[in-house]
Design an enzyme around this catalytic site. Structure first.
Site, mmCIF file in Angstrom:
data_model
loop_
_atom_site.group_PDB
_atom_site.id
_atom_site.type_symbol
_atom_site.label_atom_id
_atom_site.label_comp_id
_atom_site.label_asym_id
_atom_site.label_seq_id
_atom_site.Cartn_x
_atom_site.Cartn_y
_atom_site.Cartn_z
ATOM 1 N N ASP A 233 41.934 39.028 50.335
ATOM 2 C CA ASP A 233 42.682 40.428 50.338
ATOM 3 C C ASP A 233 42.346 40.882 51.588
ATOM 4 O OD1 ASP A 233 40.089 40.803 49.958
ATOM 5 O OD2 ASP A 233 40.142 41.528 47.959
ATOM 6 N N ASP B 292 46.974 37.652 40.727
ATOM 7 C CA ASP B 292 45.453 37.462 40.835
ATOM 8 C C ASP B 292 44.786 38.533 39.747
ATOM 9 O OD1 ASP B 292 43.505 39.284 42.554
ATOM 10 O OD2 ASP B 292 45.527 39.617 42.851
#
EC number: 2.4.2.29
Length: 380
Positions: free
Chosen positions: A96, A270
């Site tokens: 991320d 996720d």
């Protein structure tokens, strides 16, 4: 980024929904989609070895840029040969941008056009994260799939604030693309924001699609809105994204939300959910959630989930798991974490088969009847 190292191959569309079966090709291998990605916050999926993750069918894992930047440091990881080598994982990794953690963990945030100044949650020191810095850290980490730095407005923030926020996110995305040093071996996704406003989601998607990212993430969901509101946003947002690129719904891990996301055309998900709740003894089973620490299981010598064929369910009883967790034994957390991760990865395997068989809606009905449906939209 038309020569992106990340390629999406569509295998089949489900006849009755927006679901799609495919695969994503990366420099570290190919994984099938739809796929749930276990989260390895600190360069490890809590209590699980790389071998166990492969055994349970995890084709890709996620790591957190913010946490690895603070400790042990992205430059150290680069010197180790990159994140794959550092953590001994030879399959795909997604990172991320660090944005979500800056907004959710750090104190004293100050957002400007340049980036975000905040206090390090570990030691209180002042730090600065910009679109360029977020890309630089991820270039050092060497993940297969990177994320653009974005601002994460809350779902119920005012329209005018969200409009300014998505416009800034688009400018930050452009800056991130220019700063990307490794486009030959690292893909970069843009993140569509816009809270619950359809026109702002449309504007955000239009801006990002025009920049030709390797794929597109849908951010700003699973942050307190209802399940119905999340589905409504997905209904119109996935339609705005190119069919030849991956679509990733960030931070979603509740089983019913995964199925509903797939129905609306999402490929990747996720969440820390499976390992986080496992540490408290909460387990996902075919019959719904079960808190194995509860007293009712003290003399229950049956498997955690009789319908599951994971290592935990094949070898250990509810009574034994309860004993381990009550005694604060790490092995108990390893076993419940393994089971929960396996449960979601196996669910996605079943979903992929349902797409192949064109019966995803029937599968959803059958699953929800047994597992239950969470209207609140909370990740649980």
């Amino acid at each position: 980024m038309s020569d992106s190292p990340i390629k999406y191959r569509l295998i089949k569309k489900e006849k009755h929904t927006g679901a799609r079966l495919g695969e994503i090709i990366t420099p570290h291998g190919t994984f099938p989609t739809p796929m749930f990605m276990p989260v390895g916050t600190q360069a490890t999926v809590k209590t699980q070895s790389p071998e166990e993750l492969k055994e349970m069918g995890s084709g890709i894992i996620l790591s957190n840029t913010y946490h690895l930047w603070l400790r042990p440091g992205d430059e150290l990881i680069a010197r180790a040969g990159g994140l794959h080598k550092f953590m001994n994982w030879d399959q795909p990794i997604l990172t991320d941008s660090g944005g979500f953690q800056v907004y959710s963990l750090a104190d004293s945030r100050n957002i400007t056009e340049e980036g975000v100044t905040f206090k390090n949650h570990l030691n209180g020191s002042k730090m600065f994260l910009s679109p360029e810095k977020a890309i630089s850290i991820q270039n050092n980490l060497g993940s297969d799939i990177m994320m653009s730095f974005d601002e994460c407005p809350q779902f119920y923030q005012p329209y005018d604030y969200v409009k300014k926020s998505i416009e800034r996110t688009s400018r930050w995305a452009e800056r991130g693309l220019k700063a990307h040093r490794r486009p030959h071996d690292q893909g970069l996704f843009g993140i569509v924001q816009g809270a619950g406003f359809e026109d702002l989601r449309r504007q955000s998607a239009h801006d990002l699609v025009s920049m030709d990212f390797s794929g597109y993430s849908i951010g700003g969901l699973a942050v307190g809105e209802t399940h119905e509101e999340m589905n409504a946003v997905l209904d119109f947002t996935t339609q705005l994204l190119p069919e030849n690129k991956p679509r990733y719904l960030m931070g979603v891990g509740a089983p019913d939300s995964l199925i509903d996301g797939v129905i609306r055309g999402v490929d990747m998900f996720d969440c820390v959910l499976p390992t986080r709740i496992a540490r408290n003894g909460t387990c996902m089973t075919s019959q719904g959630r079960l808190v194995v620490k509860n007293a009712q299981f003290a003399e229950d010598f049956t498997p955690l989930d009789p319908e599951c064929d994971c290592y935990t369910c094949n070898n250990y009883t509810r009574a034994y798991l309860r004993h381990l967790l009550k005694a604060d034994e790490t092995f108990g957390i390893r076993l419940t974490s393994y089971h929960n991760l396996y449960f979601l990865l196996n669910l996605m395997k079943q979903v992929r088969q349902a797409i192949m068989d064109d019966n995803l809606l029937e599968f959803r009905k059958y699953f929800v009847e047994k597992y239950g449906y969470n209207k609140s939209g909370r990740n649980f």
